[in-house]
Design a protein around this motif. Structure first.
Motif, mmCIF file in Angstrom:
data_model
loop_
_atom_site.group_PDB
_atom_site.id
_atom_site.type_symbol
_atom_site.label_atom_id
_atom_site.label_comp_id
_atom_site.label_asym_id
_atom_site.label_seq_id
_atom_site.Cartn_x
_atom_site.Cartn_y
_atom_site.Cartn_z
ATOM 1 N N SER A 211 39.446 52.120 38.681
ATOM 2 C CA SER A 211 39.072 53.221 39.565
ATOM 3 C C SER A 211 39.748 54.507 39.127
ATOM 4 O O SER A 211 40.737 54.498 38.402
ATOM 5 N N THR A 212 39.201 55.627 39.576
ATOM 6 C CA THR A 212 39.798 56.932 39.343
ATOM 7 C C THR A 212 39.876 57.674 40.661
ATOM 8 O O THR A 212 39.188 57.355 41.619
ATOM 9 N N GLY A 213 40.714 58.686 40.698
ATOM 10 C CA GLY A 213 40.855 59.457 41.932
ATOM 11 C C GLY A 213 41.356 58.587 43.061
ATOM 12 O O GLY A 213 42.214 57.733 42.892
ATOM 13 N N SER A 214 40.811 58.788 44.261
ATOM 14 C CA SER A 214 41.271 58.057 45.437
ATOM 15 C C SER A 214 40.191 57.160 46.028
ATOM 16 O O SER A 214 40.294 56.708 47.158
ATOM 17 N N ASP A 215 39.131 56.873 45.229
ATOM 18 C CA ASP A 215 38.002 56.126 45.780
ATOM 19 C C ASP A 215 38.309 54.651 45.997
ATOM 20 O O ASP A 215 37.525 53.943 46.615
ATOM 21 N N ARG A 216 39.428 54.175 45.491
ATOM 22 C CA ARG A 216 39.798 52.779 45.693
ATOM 23 C C ARG A 216 41.232 52.685 46.223
ATOM 24 O O ARG A 216 41.973 51.779 45.877
ATOM 25 N N ASP A 217 41.609 53.584 47.101
ATOM 26 C CA ASP A 217 42.963 53.557 47.657
ATOM 27 C C ASP A 217 43.167 52.348 48.564
ATOM 28 O O ASP A 217 44.230 51.740 48.586
ATOM 29 N N ASP A 218 42.154 52.020 49.358
ATOM 30 C CA ASP A 218 42.241 50.918 50.316
ATOM 31 C C ASP A 218 40.910 50.169 50.299
ATOM 32 O O ASP A 218 39.866 50.761 50.583
ATOM 33 N N PHE A 219 40.942 48.885 49.987
ATOM 34 C CA PHE A 219 39.694 48.132 50.001
ATOM 35 C C PHE A 219 39.958 46.636 50.061
ATOM 36 O O PHE A 219 41.065 46.156 49.786
ATOM 37 N N LEU A 220 38.915 45.913 50.431
ATOM 38 C CA LEU A 220 38.914 44.455 50.438
ATOM 39 C C LEU A 220 37.996 44.001 49.310
ATOM 40 O O LEU A 220 36.851 44.443 49.217
ATOM 41 N N TYR A 221 38.512 43.137 48.445
ATOM 42 C CA TYR A 221 37.701 42.574 47.371
ATOM 43 C C TYR A 221 37.338 41.148 47.763
ATOM 44 O O TYR A 221 38.218 40.285 47.907
ATOM 45 N N ASN A 338 38.479 44.417 60.623
ATOM 46 C CA ASN A 338 39.027 44.754 61.943
ATOM 47 C C ASN A 338 40.544 44.628 61.940
ATOM 48 O O ASN A 338 41.255 45.470 62.496
ATOM 49 N N LEU A 339 41.035 43.581 61.333
ATOM 50 C CA LEU A 339 42.470 43.314 61.318
ATOM 51 C C LEU A 339 43.245 44.378 60.552
ATOM 52 O O LEU A 339 44.321 44.810 60.967
ATOM 53 N N LEU A 340 42.673 44.854 59.438
ATOM 54 C CA LEU A 340 43.401 45.750 58.540
ATOM 55 C C LEU A 340 42.899 47.192 58.567
ATOM 56 O O LEU A 340 43.411 48.024 57.821
ATOM 57 N N ASP A 341 41.903 47.487 59.409
ATOM 58 C CA ASP A 341 41.354 48.844 59.523
ATOM 59 C C ASP A 341 40.855 49.344 58.164
ATOM 60 O O ASP A 341 41.197 50.432 57.720
ATOM 61 N N LEU A 342 40.036 48.542 57.507
ATOM 62 C CA LEU A 342 39.476 48.903 56.208
ATOM 63 C C LEU A 342 38.021 49.333 56.355
ATOM 64 O O LEU A 342 37.316 48.860 57.248
ATOM 65 N N ASP A 343 37.585 50.222 55.475
ATOM 66 C CA ASP A 343 36.186 50.638 55.523
ATOM 67 C C ASP A 343 35.516 50.550 54.156
ATOM 68 O O ASP A 343 34.430 51.078 53.967
ATOM 69 N N GLN A 344 36.169 49.862 53.205
ATOM 70 C CA GLN A 344 35.554 49.645 51.902
ATOM 71 C C GLN A 344 35.632 48.171 51.553
ATOM 72 O O GLN A 344 36.702 47.560 51.604
ATOM 73 N N VAL A 345 34.491 47.610 51.176
ATOM 74 C CA VAL A 345 34.411 46.214 50.751
ATOM 75 C C VAL A 345 33.760 46.177 49.374
ATOM 76 O O VAL A 345 32.710 46.791 49.157
ATOM 77 N N VAL A 346 34.395 45.459 48.460
ATOM 78 C CA VAL A 346 33.872 45.273 47.107
ATOM 79 C C VAL A 346 33.591 43.787 46.919
ATOM 80 O O VAL A 346 34.430 42.947 47.253
ATOM 81 N N LEU A 347 32.418 43.461 46.401
ATOM 82 C CA LEU A 347 32.008 42.071 46.214
ATOM 83 C C LEU A 347 31.927 41.740 44.734
ATOM 84 O O LEU A 347 31.373 42.504 43.941
ATOM 85 N N GLY A 348 32.495 40.591 44.351
ATOM 86 C CA GLY A 348 32.460 40.198 42.951
ATOM 87 C C GLY A 348 32.780 38.725 42.779
ATOM 88 O O GLY A 348 32.842 37.968 43.743
ATOM 89 N N GLY A 349 32.996 38.323 41.531
ATOM 90 C CA GLY A 349 33.305 36.938 41.225
ATOM 91 C C GLY A 349 32.221 36.285 40.387
ATOM 92 O O GLY A 349 31.116 36.817 40.237
ATOM 93 N N PRO A 350 32.493 35.094 39.840
ATOM 94 C CA PRO A 350 31.567 34.430 38.910
ATOM 95 C C PRO A 350 30.186 34.136 39.471
ATOM 96 O O PRO A 350 29.204 34.125 38.733
ATOM 97 N N TYR A 351 30.077 33.871 40.778
ATOM 98 C CA TYR A 351 28.777 33.536 41.361
ATOM 99 C C TYR A 351 28.126 34.736 42.056
ATOM 100 O O TYR A 351 26.977 34.643 42.493
#
Length: 414
Positions: A211-221, A338-351
């Protein structure tokens, strides 16, 4: 605490020179077009003399390069500093019961080499380590890079792990892997610096590094592989937990009336959406034929791909199976954000890649339309920038991250 989008601040104390060096390097890394020494001083809070001294050391080490002159307005033109992509490299390995994935990255995180090997016998750690050693040596030789410029090897492994000792403890999908001292054994075999990390955490590190800048400061992968898990990034730092095993989301209950999990509860996420569960359901519903034999890892991998292909072709039964994945993952994600007050979700992995189009079309609606969602902002749902090999790339980024990223913990004196 560091605010969102704010650069880390350095210290001009000589004793903290190592920290300052990573602060300067991280600042340059996050600005691909390069920065002048004056701009680095402004962004880090370091003195001009400190920036000059650190820059000289990084130039001498071949980590950064002078990339021309830029006129920044009033005053003389400034020399621009950028990362030197040929300066240093790292190697990443992802261990999966079915396949080993290897990547070679330069210091910018660019993939230079990518290769896979069938896992010789997941029940035999010694055979796996031997194959890893031989593959790593082959990558170094075939790439023609200077071995001295390889910073190390990162290993992404199913958990749980003992990160302090570099030991793979007892992963449920790797039989006979009980207390395998993987880090030390691979260090001995290769002579290289080795880091061990959980695969989901490694994937989050890779996403953060790219990532660059602040676009990935807080997220759930959200990691979708043979098993499931989450990597968490808060204030641009990966959350590992006291034992470095954070992110086990497999036992979040998403369907209280679902099948009984090995833990004794019903409807656990990991059991509900695992590829083997999807394939078995596809067989039961007549979506694919019953092989008439035990479902081994190779068959599950191929059969899951067939189910995804049928869903893309409009098969209602296959679409129903993929829709169940979307609903169950969305249910779990709502709980976590809800637990962590996050607003970014990133999805990945082999499948992930095989069902990404459908899930990306469904999950934003399922998450943001949930009556249980309590966050104040709409949750952004995106696919990984790295792709299916996120754990391997993340493992290589672990080495870059450990070597080149400033850590506030390094400021404490014991």
């Amino acid at each position: 605490m560091q605010g969102k989008g704010i650069m880390r601040r350095g210290s001009n104390l000589h004793a903290l020179g190592g920290f300052n060096q990573t602060v300067v390097l991280d600042t340059i890394r996050r600005t691909p077009e390069g920065l002048s020494r004056v701009e680095i001083a402004e962004q880090t809070g370091l003195s001009a003399q400190t920036v000059s001294n650190v820059s000289r050391r990084l130039l001498d080490a071949g980590v950064i390069r002078e990339a021309g002159i830029r006129n920044l307005g009033v005053g003389k033109p400034r020399t621009i500093l950028q990362l030197d992509p040929s300066g240093h490299y790292s190697i990443g390995v992802h261990i999966d019961p079915a396949v080993l994935t290897f990547v070679l990255l330069n210091i910018e995180g660019e993939i230079l080499t990518h290769t896979t090997r069938r896992t010789p016998s997941a029940a035999d750690p010694g055979a796996v380590i031997s194959l890893m050693r031989d593959s790593i040596e082959e990558i170094i030789l075939s790439s023609g890079i200077d071995r001295e410029r390889v910073l190390g090897v990162g290993i992404a492994s199913p958990g749980p792990i003992d990160m302090a000792r570099g030991v793979v403890m007892d992963p449920p999908l790797l039989t006979s892997w009980h207390g395998v001292a993987l880090r030390d054994e691979l260090e001995t075999a290769t002579g290289l610096f080795v880091l061990l990390e959980k695969d989901v955490t490694a994937a989050a590190v890779g996403e953060l590094w790219k990532s660059t800048g602040s676009d990935r400061d807080d997220f759930l992968y959200f990691y979708y592989g043979t098993g499931v898990g989450v990597g968490l990034v808060l204030d641009r730092e990966v959350v590992r937990g006291p034992t470095s095993n954070a992110g086990d989301a497999g036992h979040i209950v998403v369907d209280p009336t679902g099948p009984v999990c090995r833990c004794g509860r019903r409807g656990c996420l990991g059991d509900a959406i695992s590829p083997v569960t999807i394939v078995r359901s596809a067989i039961d519903r007549g979506v694919i034929e019953d092989p008439g034999a035990e479902l081994d890892t190779a068959f599950i991998d191929e059969a899951f791909s067939r189910v995804a292909l049928l869903a893309r072709g409009g098969d209602d039964r296959a679409l129903g199976l993929i829709d169940n994945i979307a609903r169950d993952v969305a249910e779990a994600i709502v709980t976590i954000v809800n637990l962590l007050d996050l607003d970014q979700v990133v999805l990945g992995g082999p499948y992930w890649g095989r069902v990404s189009d459908f899930l990306l079309a469904r999950m934003p609606e399922l998450i943001n339309g949930s009556a249980a969602l309590a966050t104040l902002r709409r949750v952004s749902v995106t696919g990984s920038r790295i792709g299916d090999d996120g754990a391997a790339v993340g493992a290589a980024c672990l080495v870059l991250d450990a070597t080149l990223t400033p850590r506030s913990a390094t400021l404490f004196i014991s």
